[in-house]
Write an enzyme that holds these catalytic residues in place. Structure first.
Site, mmCIF file in Angstrom:
data_model
loop_
_atom_site.group_PDB
_atom_site.id
_atom_site.type_symbol
_atom_site.label_atom_id
_atom_site.label_comp_id
_atom_site.label_asym_id
_atom_site.label_seq_id
_atom_site.Cartn_x
_atom_site.Cartn_y
_atom_site.Cartn_z
ATOM 1 N N HIS A 85 53.142 49.261 37.571
ATOM 2 C CA HIS A 85 51.725 49.585 37.347
ATOM 3 C C HIS A 85 51.021 50.179 38.562
ATOM 4 O O HIS A 85 49.888 50.622 38.462
ATOM 5 C CB HIS A 85 50.940 48.344 36.903
ATOM 6 C CG HIS A 85 50.683 47.373 38.016
ATOM 7 N ND1 HIS A 85 51.603 46.429 38.393
ATOM 8 C CD2 HIS A 85 49.624 47.209 38.828
ATOM 9 C CE1 HIS A 85 51.124 45.727 39.397
ATOM 10 N NE2 HIS A 85 49.926 46.175 39.700
HETATM 11 C C1 UD1 Z 1 44.502 46.664 39.499
HETATM 12 C C2 UD1 Z 1 44.453 46.578 41.015
HETATM 13 C C3 UD1 Z 1 45.848 46.383 41.565
HETATM 14 C C4 UD1 Z 1 46.542 45.212 40.916
HETATM 15 C C5 UD1 Z 1 46.471 45.326 39.406
HETATM 16 C C6 UD1 Z 1 47.017 44.077 38.768
HETATM 17 C C7 UD1 Z 1 42.686 47.882 42.157
HETATM 18 C C8 UD1 Z 1 42.416 49.099 42.926
HETATM 19 N N1 UD1 Z 1 43.927 47.806 41.603
HETATM 20 O O1 UD1 Z 1 45.252 47.809 39.169
HETATM 21 O O2 UD1 Z 1 45.772 46.149 42.957
HETATM 22 O O3 UD1 Z 1 47.880 45.189 41.334
HETATM 23 O O4 UD1 Z 1 45.114 45.497 38.993
HETATM 24 O O5 UD1 Z 1 47.450 44.307 37.482
HETATM 25 O O6 UD1 Z 1 41.848 47.032 42.042
HETATM 26 N N2 UD1 Z 1 43.440 48.829 31.541
HETATM 27 C C9 UD1 Z 1 43.432 48.550 30.203
HETATM 28 N N3 UD1 Z 1 43.289 47.236 29.849
HETATM 29 C C10 UD1 Z 1 43.145 46.233 30.753
HETATM 30 C C11 UD1 Z 1 43.166 46.554 32.118
HETATM 31 C C12 UD1 Z 1 43.312 47.856 32.503
HETATM 32 O O7 UD1 Z 1 43.533 49.417 29.344
HETATM 33 O O8 UD1 Z 1 42.998 45.063 30.362
HETATM 34 C C13 UD1 Z 1 43.504 50.234 31.963
HETATM 35 C C14 UD1 Z 1 42.117 50.681 32.464
HETATM 36 O O9 UD1 Z 1 41.369 51.181 31.425
HETATM 37 C C15 UD1 Z 1 42.445 51.711 33.494
HETATM 38 C C16 UD1 Z 1 43.866 51.355 33.938
HETATM 39 O O10 UD1 Z 1 44.381 50.385 33.055
HETATM 40 O O11 UD1 Z 1 42.437 52.966 32.929
HETATM 41 C C17 UD1 Z 1 43.907 50.843 35.348
HETATM 42 O O12 UD1 Z 1 43.118 49.657 35.486
HETATM 43 P P1 UD1 Z 1 42.519 49.250 36.925
HETATM 44 O O13 UD1 Z 1 41.924 47.906 36.838
HETATM 45 O O14 UD1 Z 1 41.671 50.359 37.442
HETATM 46 O O15 UD1 Z 1 43.769 49.235 37.864
HETATM 47 P P2 UD1 Z 1 45.155 48.467 37.746
HETATM 48 O O16 UD1 Z 1 46.243 49.474 37.722
HETATM 49 O O17 UD1 Z 1 45.102 47.467 36.665
HETATM 50 N N1 UDP Z 2 52.166 38.847 34.679
HETATM 51 C C1 UDP Z 2 51.989 38.298 33.418
HETATM 52 N N2 UDP Z 2 52.319 39.063 32.336
HETATM 53 C C2 UDP Z 2 52.842 40.306 32.434
HETATM 54 C C3 UDP Z 2 53.029 40.845 33.742
HETATM 55 C C4 UDP Z 2 52.667 40.092 34.839
HETATM 56 O O1 UDP Z 2 51.541 37.162 33.281
HETATM 57 O O2 UDP Z 2 53.105 40.937 31.402
HETATM 58 C C5 UDP Z 2 51.784 38.046 35.836
HETATM 59 C C6 UDP Z 2 52.874 37.860 36.848
HETATM 60 O O3 UDP Z 2 53.714 36.786 36.467
HETATM 61 C C7 UDP Z 2 52.082 37.605 38.112
HETATM 62 C C8 UDP Z 2 50.861 38.482 37.942
HETATM 63 O O4 UDP Z 2 50.767 38.749 36.543
HETATM 64 O O5 UDP Z 2 51.669 36.248 38.175
HETATM 65 C C9 UDP Z 2 51.054 39.730 38.715
HETATM 66 O O6 UDP Z 2 50.090 40.632 38.374
HETATM 67 P P1 UDP Z 2 50.284 42.197 38.527
HETATM 68 O O7 UDP Z 2 51.711 42.539 38.612
HETATM 69 O O8 UDP Z 2 49.479 42.811 37.447
HETATM 70 O O9 UDP Z 2 49.509 42.495 39.887
HETATM 71 P P2 UDP Z 2 49.897 42.442 41.440
HETATM 72 O O10 UDP Z 2 50.483 41.124 41.747
HETATM 73 O O11 UDP Z 2 50.799 43.593 41.715
HETATM 74 O O12 UDP Z 2 48.580 42.674 42.107
#
Ligand code: UD1
Ligand code: UDP
Length: 364
Positions: A206
């Site tokens: 992601h």
């Molecule tokens: C964010 C964090 C990242 C973290 C990740 C955990 C920042 C800059 N990035 O990245 O550090 O590792 O969360 O997962 O804060 N979206 C959905 N549904 C959701 C959530 C997101 O559709 O429930 C879509 C949003 O619409 C957006 C994209 O995913 O278009 C990215 O979401 P965003 O929260 O901006 O960044 P992440 O990649 O989730």
């Molecule tokens: N996780 C989860 N379901 C999923 C993928 C990840 O519960 O389908 C959990 C994972 O076990 C960990 C956390 O989400 O505890 C990690 O989040 P993510 O990878 O989104 O973000 P990051 O740690 O890179 O910021």
């Protein structure tokens, strides 16, 4: 500090908060949660609150799906208005997301002490939004809870001293959560019956540097396709990555499933052969559940995993990813090493937070 406002918004923050919120309730810290809304699908947010009994947010800002500046700016505005009314003794933020930075910045400008859990981590890659968020958050925090010795050293190298702000090595709160819920997950999760595979590799993707650079995503997917021809690859796919794969029509031959609950994730981690991920949290969880990990990044903040042979950094290079996978699948690692504390990181942090008076905190 008796009244704390916790700012959370993204999936990993719910998992970290689960550990500390439980401790706060036990020792009598009055915690109010603000959910920024950064993650909003029920399988990216609600499921974690329900499964882990995280207290319901007192406030929901519903801010998501925006570019970095707009997202952080709108969160800053929303959080500031709430802090103005609530006047907490401290504001607690986790990790390195836009929700983290917005919470810390809103609080520090109002002279409310910022407590940063998972402080001091560095990838030394300023192209990552997370690196910017964590450096800035650390700089404006008053209490810095570090999960590892490396994190403490990073802060010291940047000129932080140990008293002001306070730097505490408490261990990793994600390990507390993993330990606490491991048994429950076995009872509650059906994911292994659903996927019905004898052996499989577990992958997640992601990070912005992998999803938003088309060549990187193509390369990672082609590596996973190749690995899948030898061993099934299961990918609970982040919505960000799903949208891009669909829009670009990239061909995937491995098993894509929706994002899973934390209990399901624990069972997948426990049962898989090896993990392939660009997630920060999942790299550590691979170790907690006794699995080696191929990391789809050029650097990691969790350097101890690489130094001790549990993790290989492969970036988005398909040859390196496949090579690392086939190396690690046969590597017998000793996962008894204590890298992240003894499962009491949240307890240590909660007690310190309760015992610290707001007036004792001074910032440089
Ligand atoms: C964010 C964090 C990242 C973290 C990740 C955990 C920042 C800059 N990035 O990245 O550090 O590792 O969360 O997962 O804060 N979206 C959905 N549904 C959701 C959530 C997101 O559709 O429930 C879509 C949003 O619409 C957006 C994209 O995913 O278009 C990215 O979401 P965003 O929260 O901006 O960044 P992440 O990649 O989730
Ligand atoms: N996780 C989860 N379901 C999923 C993928 C990840 O519960 O389908 C959990 C994972 O076990 C960990 C956390 O989400 O505890 C990690 O989040 P993510 O990878 O989104 O973000 P990051 O740690 O890179 O910021």
């Amino acid at each position: 500090m008796k009244k704390i406002i916790t700012i959370i918004g993204a999936r990993p923050q719910f998992i970290k908060a689960a550990a500390l919120s439980r401790q706060f309730a036990q020792i009598g810290v009055n915690e109010w949660i603000i959910h920024t809304g950064q993650h909003f699908d029920s399988n990216m947010s609600d499921v974690f609150f329900e499964e882990m009994d995280i207290p319901a947010p007192a406030y929901r800002l519903d801010i998501h799906s925006l570019p970095h500046g707009a997202m952080t700016g709108r969160m800053l505005d929303g959080i500031e208005r709430i802090l103005e009314n609530e006047k907490p003794d401290g504001v607690l933020v986790y990790g390195d997301t836009n929700s983290t930075l917005a919470g810390a910045l809103a609080a520090v400008k109002m002279h409310i002490p910022v407590i940063h859990v998972e402080a001091g981590l560095r990838s030394f890659n300023m192209n990552m939004p997370e690196e910017i968020n964590r450096i800035l958050t650390d700089r404006i925090s008053s209490v810095l809870f570090c999960p590892t010795e490396t994190a403490v050293k990073n802060l010291q190298r940047e000129g932080f001293n140990c008293q002001n702000p306070a730097i505490v090595k408490n261990g990793d709160v994600m390990q507390d959560t993993a330990i606490f819920y491991a048994k429950k997950a076995e009872k509650k999760s059906n994911i292994l019956q659903t996927i019905d595979l004898q052996q499989f590799a577990l992958a997640t993707i992601h990070r912005q540097e992998n999803t938003d650079i088309p060549e990187n995503l193509q390369n990672i997917i082609s590596a996973l396709n190749e690995i899948n021809s030898e061993m099934s690859v299961v990918v609970p796919l982040h919505p960000r990555t799903r949208k891009i794969i669909e829009n670009q029509g990239i061909k995937t031959y491995f098993r894509i499933i929706k994002p899973v609950s934390y209990f399901d994730m624990i069972m997948l981690l426990k049962s898989c052969k090896t993990v392939i991920t660009d997630s920060g949290g999942v790299q550590k969880e691979a170790f907690f559940f006794g699995k080696n990990c191929v990391t789809l990044r050029e650097q990691t903040e969790w350097t101890e995993l690489v130094e001790n042979g549990f993790n290989i950094l492969a970036g988005s290079n398909p040859e390196k990813i496949c090579q690392a996978f086939f190396t690690l699948i046969n590597r017998k690692s000793d996962f008894s090493l204590n890298l992240y504390g003894n499962g009491k990181a949240a307890e240590i942090a909660a007690k310190i937070i309760l015992a610290t008076e707001k007036t004792e905190i001074h910032r440089n």
